[in-house]
Design a protein around this motif. Structure first.
Motif, PDB file in Angstrom:
ATOM      1  N   TRP A  23       0.815  -1.258  -0.027  1.00  0.00           N
ATOM      2  CA  TRP A  23       0.025  -0.086  -0.069  1.00  0.00           C
ATOM      3  C   TRP A  23       0.855   1.353   0.039  1.00  0.00           C
ATOM      4  O   TRP A  23       1.862   1.362   0.774  1.00  0.00           O
ATOM      5  N   VAL A  24       0.512   2.193  -0.815  1.00  0.00           N
ATOM      6  CA  VAL A  24       1.190   3.560  -0.911  1.00  0.00           C
ATOM      7  C   VAL A  24       0.037   4.530  -1.238  1.00  0.00           C
ATOM      8  O   VAL A  24      -1.028   4.084  -1.796  1.00  0.00           O
ATOM      9  N   GLU A  25       0.129   5.482  -0.493  1.00  0.00           N
ATOM     10  CA  GLU A  25      -0.976   6.742  -0.701  1.00  0.00           C
ATOM     11  C   GLU A  25      -0.842   7.069  -2.178  1.00  0.00           C
ATOM     12  O   GLU A  25       0.188   7.124  -2.914  1.00  0.00           O
ATOM     13  N   GLN A  38      -4.019   3.729  -5.322  1.00  0.00           N
ATOM     14  CA  GLN A  38      -5.461   3.296  -5.580  1.00  0.00           C
ATOM     15  C   GLN A  38      -5.799   4.001  -6.899  1.00  0.00           C
ATOM     16  O   GLN A  38      -6.763   3.509  -7.540  1.00  0.00           O
ATOM     17  N   ALA A  45      -6.029   6.183   5.988  1.00  0.00           N
ATOM     18  CA  ALA A  45      -5.786   6.021   4.494  1.00  0.00           C
ATOM     19  C   ALA A  45      -7.177   6.264   3.879  1.00  0.00           C
ATOM     20  O   ALA A  45      -8.199   6.046   4.316  1.00  0.00           O
ATOM     21  N   LEU A  46      -7.133   7.173   2.655  1.00  0.00           N
ATOM     22  CA  LEU A  46      -8.262   7.328   1.944  1.00  0.00           C
ATOM     23  C   LEU A  46      -8.481   6.663   0.684  1.00  0.00           C
ATOM     24  O   LEU A  46      -7.563   6.164  -0.007  1.00  0.00           O
ATOM     25  N   TYR A  47      -9.931   6.333   0.505  1.00  0.00           N
ATOM     26  CA  TYR A  47     -10.226   5.602  -0.526  1.00  0.00           C
ATOM     27  C   TYR A  47     -11.553   6.132  -1.276  1.00  0.00           C
ATOM     28  O   TYR A  47     -12.462   6.690  -0.698  1.00  0.00           O
ATOM     29  N   HIS A  87      -4.406  -0.679   3.735  1.00  0.00           N
ATOM     30  CA  HIS A  87      -3.103  -0.392   4.409  1.00  0.00           C
ATOM     31  C   HIS A  87      -3.029  -1.136   5.717  1.00  0.00           C
ATOM     32  O   HIS A  87      -2.099  -1.766   6.091  1.00  0.00           O
TER      33      HIS A  87
END
Lengths: 401, 133
Positions: free
Chosen positions: A260-262, A265, B29-31, B40
């Motif tokens: 996961w990295v910012e 997505q 964490a944003l989605y 995450h």
């Protein structure tokens, strides 16, 4: 006493290009039989078959291949992992040997790409009234490609490149130089799809696909197959001296996926998983980037190759532009990269690509690469990345002769 | 006055229009899409967060070749939003030459299509913030 090492004793690659007169299994069979012949074994000797293919992955191609070259009742694994499919198929065979289930394995990668390419086809016509209604995971009311940016491969890899460019000052010309190099290298490779040199001006002035990538900076649609035969250390010791002499050691085999990295997505992160794979591979093999005599890396677009110099540790962090300007990745440079012509000119049949990279490096380590031979090559690295997301790195070493 | 609908549900057509994301209650964490768990940290609790309308351009491309239904050329941009969040959208009212490292951009909206009922699909993009003076 077995060392636990795994060895390549046979490798092959069909010519890459259009094979309109052959179906998928014809191409796979040609490559598989060539690899078996190269290893001086037959299908009767093989304990495990792995088959990598993307676009026809639901057609049990491994078993279809057996019907053409020998149904011996061995376990077959059909593998799909985007552009890392071939390398993953090799790893499945290798893991079976490491687990002690098999002594000798055949890994095949094959693809017929068709003519659609990676930009998508025309939208289907709908007769029904158009009424906006939120749909799917993002509640979208229409197709967002081109409205909320791009998510298709030329754009994704272009954006990965410009992100590096904004951070480290490389230019569109740097990216074009990557294509200039790989097309120049391809002239020496009789198996490459295209074997034509381009000047820097030709490349910069060609049709733009997704800036900064112009047409010669994007891989072509290509059909092809590649295969390897791998054996355990113990099995190798029982084999003919000529087979042992040409054996190539797999010193590292690593597969990663995206951590996961910012922002991962919305824009696939093609760098972190490559960095992680490279770090693990160098540790596993006990060699560093400075030890590499050649590298075959995943140049699906010119922008990708440049950032992978950095991701694979071939240059100082942020130094990919200087690395390229120094001539290092040319075939007469410090760390030759994609002397096969790379995906840009050799071609990129998705399921075959990972094994084709292994074939290229192994052929140099055997001293059998003909006009394009890197003299005295002893250690090489292969890299492929598939979205989303898989990265395979292998380090190969010439055997003790 | 025709009705309006956002092209994606993470665009909120308020005053001002803004983006909203699901935020992990554990790690922030944003989605933009619904989540079964946080990619995450694995936690399953989420809250909503309204995202800033300004940010910095991190990567881009100008697309010239696309599927037949997609008008070209256009500039696709990856924007790192002030206060958190990364989004992909078009850079509008701008040329390639306008792009510099750390370019500051601000969100704007536009009509992306109209359906048979006259409802407008509203999309968002980013335009460069011009330096004053």
């Amino acid at each position: 006493m077995s060392s636990g090492d795994i060895w390549i004793i046979g490798a092959s690659m069909t010519p890459f290009g259009r094979h309109d007169d052959k179906d998928l299994i014809d191409i796979a069979a040609e490559s598989a039989l060539d690899a078996l012949g190269d290893a001086d074994v037959t299908i009767e000797d093989i304990d495990i078959l792995t088959m990598g293919n993307v676009y026809e992955a639901n057609s049990h191609n491994g078993q279809r291949l057996q019907k053409q070259i020998g149904q011996t009742g061995i376990p077959v694994y059909n593998v799909v992992n985007a552009c890392a499919t071939g390398a993953t198929a090799l790893r499945v065979a290798l893991l079976s040997i490491k687990a002690g289930e098999s002594d000798i394995g055949l890994a095949v990668g094959v693809e017929k790409m068709g003519k659609g390419g990676l930009i998508g086809g025309a939208a289907k016509k709908r007769d029904a009234r158009k009424v906006y209604s939120p749909n799917g995971r993002y509640g979208s009311v229409l197709k967002t490609e081109g409205i909320l940016g791009t998510g298709i491969m030329p754009g994704v890899f272009a954006q990965a490149g410009t992100e590096y460019a904004l951070a480290h000052g490389v230019t569109a010309t740097h990216f074009a130089k990557v294509a200039q190099k790989n097309h120049a290298h391809s002239v020496l490779n009789p198996l490459a799809h295209y074997r034509k040199e381009f000047s820097l001006d030709d490349i910069l002035n060609a049709d733009v696909i997704a800036f900064p990538n112009t047409l010669p900076m994007c891989c072509p649609n290509t059909d092809g197959a590649a295969s390897v035969v791998v054996v355990s250390d113990a099995k190798l010791k029982t084999m003919d001296p000529d087979v042992r002499r040409r054996a190539v050691k797999i010193s590292a085999s690593v597969l990663t996926s995206d951590p996961w990295v910012e922002g991962g997505q919305v824009q696939p992160d093609v760098s972190t998983l490559t960095r992680n794979a490279a770090t693990a591979a160098y540790e596993q093999a006990g060699v560093g980037p400075e030890d590499l005599d050649l590298v075959e890396l995943h140049d699906c677009f010119a922008t990708a190759e440049l950032i992978h110099y950095d991701n694979l540790g071939l240059c100082e962090p942020g130094g990919a532009g200087d690395f390229l300007d120094s001539g290092a990745p040319w075939r007469d440079g410090k760390t030759p990269v994609n002397v096969s012509g790379g995906l840009l000119s050799k071609g990129h049949p998705l399921g075959a690509t990972g094994i084709a990279n292994i074939y290229e490096v192994a052929t140099h380590l055997r001293g059998e690469a003909g006009d394009r031979q890197i003299t005295g090559a002893k250690v090489g690295l292969t890299h492929v990345i598939g979205l989303a997301s898989a990265c395979a790195v292998h380090i190969l070493e010439a055997g003790v002769r | 006055m025709p009705g309006q609908i956002p092209v994606v549900d993470y665009l909120v057509l308020g005053d001002p229009p803004h983006l909203q994301a699901r935020m992990c209650a554990q790690c922030d964490a944003l989605y933009f899409d619904r989540r079964n768990a946080c990619a995450h940290c694995g936690r399953r609790d989420f809250t909503w967060k309204a995202l800033a309308s300004t940010g910095q351009l991190r990567g881009y491309t100008q697309v010239h070749r696309a599927a037949p239904s997609v008008p070209v050329p256009y500039i696709s941009a990856i924007v790192e939003l002030d206060g958190g969040g990364v989004v992909k959208a078009n850079l509008i009212d701008a040329q390639l030459d306008d792009i510099t490292p750390g370019l500051t951009v601000t969100m704007t909206t536009f009509v992306a299509g109209v359906d048979d009922d006259g409802t407008e699909a509203i999309a968002f993009g980013y335009k460069p913030v011009k330096e004053q003076g």
